[in-house]
Scaffold this motif. Sequence first.
Motif, short mmCIF file in Angstrom:
data_model
loop_
_atom_site.label_atom_id
_atom_site.label_comp_id
_atom_site.label_asym_id
_atom_site.label_seq_id
_atom_site.Cartn_x
_atom_site.Cartn_y
_atom_site.Cartn_z
N LEU A 1 0.84 -1.19 0.00
CA LEU A 1 0.00 0.00 0.00
C LEU A 1 0.88 1.24 0.00
CD1 LEU A 1 -2.57 -1.08 2.72
CD2 LEU A 1 -2.93 -1.07 0.25
N ARG A 2 0.37 2.33 -0.59
CA ARG A 2 1.07 3.61 -0.54
C ARG A 2 0.13 4.63 0.09
NH1 ARG A 2 -1.07 7.14 -3.98
NH2 ARG A 2 -2.17 6.35 -5.81
N ALA A 3 0.71 5.62 0.73
CA ALA A 3 -0.08 6.65 1.39
C ALA A 3 -0.49 7.72 0.40
CB ALA A 3 0.72 7.27 2.53
N ASP A 4 -1.76 8.12 0.46
CA ASP A 4 -2.27 9.27 -0.28
C ASP A 4 -2.73 10.27 0.77
OD1 ASP A 4 -3.64 11.18 -1.72
OD2 ASP A 4 -4.67 9.74 -3.02
N ASP A 5 -1.81 11.14 1.16
CA ASP A 5 -2.09 12.07 2.26
C ASP A 5 -3.23 13.02 1.92
OD1 ASP A 5 -0.16 11.09 4.04
OD2 ASP A 5 1.41 12.26 3.06
N GLY A 6 -3.33 13.44 0.67
CA GLY A 6 -4.38 14.37 0.28
C GLY A 6 -5.77 13.82 0.46
N ALA A 7 -5.93 12.52 0.21
CA ALA A 7 -7.23 11.87 0.34
C ALA A 7 -7.38 11.15 1.67
CB ALA A 7 -7.43 10.88 -0.81
N ALA A 8 -6.34 11.14 2.50
CA ALA A 8 -6.34 10.40 3.77
C ALA A 8 -6.70 8.94 3.54
CB ALA A 8 -7.27 11.05 4.79
N GLU A 9 -5.96 8.31 2.63
CA GLU A 9 -6.20 6.92 2.28
C GLU A 9 -4.88 6.19 2.10
OE1 GLU A 9 -10.28 7.12 -0.34
OE2 GLU A 9 -8.41 7.47 -1.39
N LEU A 10 -4.96 4.87 2.21
CA LEU A 10 -3.88 4.00 1.79
C LEU A 10 -4.37 3.31 0.51
CD1 LEU A 10 -2.73 2.37 5.14
CD2 LEU A 10 -1.73 4.31 3.93
N VAL A 11 -3.56 3.38 -0.54
CA VAL A 11 -3.98 2.91 -1.85
C VAL A 11 -3.15 1.69 -2.24
CG1 VAL A 11 -4.30 3.55 -4.26
CG2 VAL A 11 -4.62 5.26 -2.47
N CYS A 12 -3.82 0.66 -2.73
CA CYS A 12 -3.16 -0.55 -3.22
C CYS A 12 -2.34 -0.21 -4.46
CB CYS A 12 -4.21 -1.60 -3.54
SG CYS A 12 -3.51 -3.12 -4.22
N THR A 13 -1.13 -0.73 -4.54
CA THR A 13 -0.24 -0.44 -5.66
C THR A 13 -0.46 -1.37 -6.85
OG1 THR A 13 1.50 -1.81 -4.70
CG2 THR A 13 1.54 0.54 -4.16
N SER A 14 -1.33 -2.35 -6.72
CA SER A 14 -1.60 -3.28 -7.82
C SER A 14 -2.47 -2.62 -8.88
CB SER A 14 -2.31 -4.53 -7.28
OG SER A 14 -2.80 -5.32 -8.34
N ASP A 15 -2.09 -2.75 -10.15
CA ASP A 15 -2.90 -2.20 -11.24
C ASP A 15 -4.24 -2.89 -11.36
OD1 ASP A 15 -0.96 -0.35 -11.95
OD2 ASP A 15 0.00 -1.70 -13.39
N SER A 16 -4.30 -4.15 -11.02
CA SER A 16 -5.56 -4.88 -11.17
C SER A 16 -6.51 -4.67 -9.99
CB SER A 16 -5.30 -6.38 -11.33
OG SER A 16 -4.62 -6.88 -10.19
N CYS A 17 -6.00 -4.26 -8.85
CA CYS A 17 -6.84 -4.06 -7.67
C CYS A 17 -7.06 -2.57 -7.43
CB CYS A 17 -6.18 -4.72 -6.45
SG CYS A 17 -7.10 -4.54 -4.92
N GLY A 18 -6.04 -1.90 -6.93
CA GLY A 18 -6.08 -0.46 -6.75
C GLY A 18 -7.07 0.08 -5.73
N LEU A 19 -7.53 -0.74 -4.81
CA LEU A 19 -8.48 -0.27 -3.81
C LEU A 19 -7.86 0.79 -2.91
CD1 LEU A 19 -10.15 -3.63 -2.73
CD2 LEU A 19 -11.17 -1.80 -4.08
N ALA A 20 -8.68 1.71 -2.44
CA ALA A 20 -8.23 2.77 -1.54
C ALA A 20 -8.92 2.59 -0.20
CB ALA A 20 -8.57 4.13 -2.13
N TYR A 21 -8.12 2.48 0.86
CA TYR A 21 -8.63 2.24 2.20
C TYR A 21 -8.57 3.53 3.01
CZ TYR A 21 -8.06 -2.56 0.77
OH TYR A 21 -8.16 -3.73 0.09
N PRO A 22 -9.64 3.89 3.70
CA PRO A 22 -9.65 5.14 4.45
C PRO A 22 -8.74 5.08 5.68
CG PRO A 22 -11.63 3.90 4.92
CD PRO A 22 -10.90 3.16 3.83
N VAL A 23 -8.25 6.24 6.07
CA VAL A 23 -7.51 6.39 7.33
C VAL A 23 -8.32 7.38 8.16
CG1 VAL A 23 -5.37 7.13 8.41
CG2 VAL A 23 -5.31 5.94 6.21
N ARG A 24 -8.83 6.91 9.29
CA ARG A 24 -9.66 7.73 10.17
C ARG A 24 -8.95 7.94 11.50
NH1 ARG A 24 -14.27 3.87 8.55
NH2 ARG A 24 -14.88 4.74 6.54
N ASP A 25 -8.77 9.18 11.88
CA ASP A 25 -8.07 9.51 13.12
C ASP A 25 -6.70 8.84 13.18
OD1 ASP A 25 -10.22 11.08 14.06
OD2 ASP A 25 -11.22 9.29 14.82
N ASP A 26 -5.99 8.85 12.04
CA ASP A 26 -4.66 8.26 11.89
C ASP A 26 -4.65 6.74 12.06
OD1 ASP A 26 -3.45 10.70 11.30
OD2 ASP A 26 -3.13 11.14 13.42
#
Length: 67
Positions: free
Chosen positions: A20-45
């Motif tokens: 996973l990679r951090a997307d600070d602007g969206a407050a999400e962790l994003v899967c690096t796989s091209d076929s998946c690419g799901l974005a998981y929320p980060v709430r209260d860190d």
Amino acid sequence: MKIEPSLLAIFACPVCHSPLRADDGAAELVCTSDSCGLAYPVRDDIPVLLADEARRPGSDTRGTGKA
């Protein structure tokens, strides 16, 4: 969003197990796989690594992460 780099290095997508990679602007962790690419929320860190809480890229809705 405050996530320790050492923790980010071991986090993986619960659906496809890719790193996973951090997307600070969206407050999400994003899967690096091209076929998946799901974005998981980060709430209260705290990453919410549940497929039901993830969103697909380009989608504004949650809960579309079912594989």
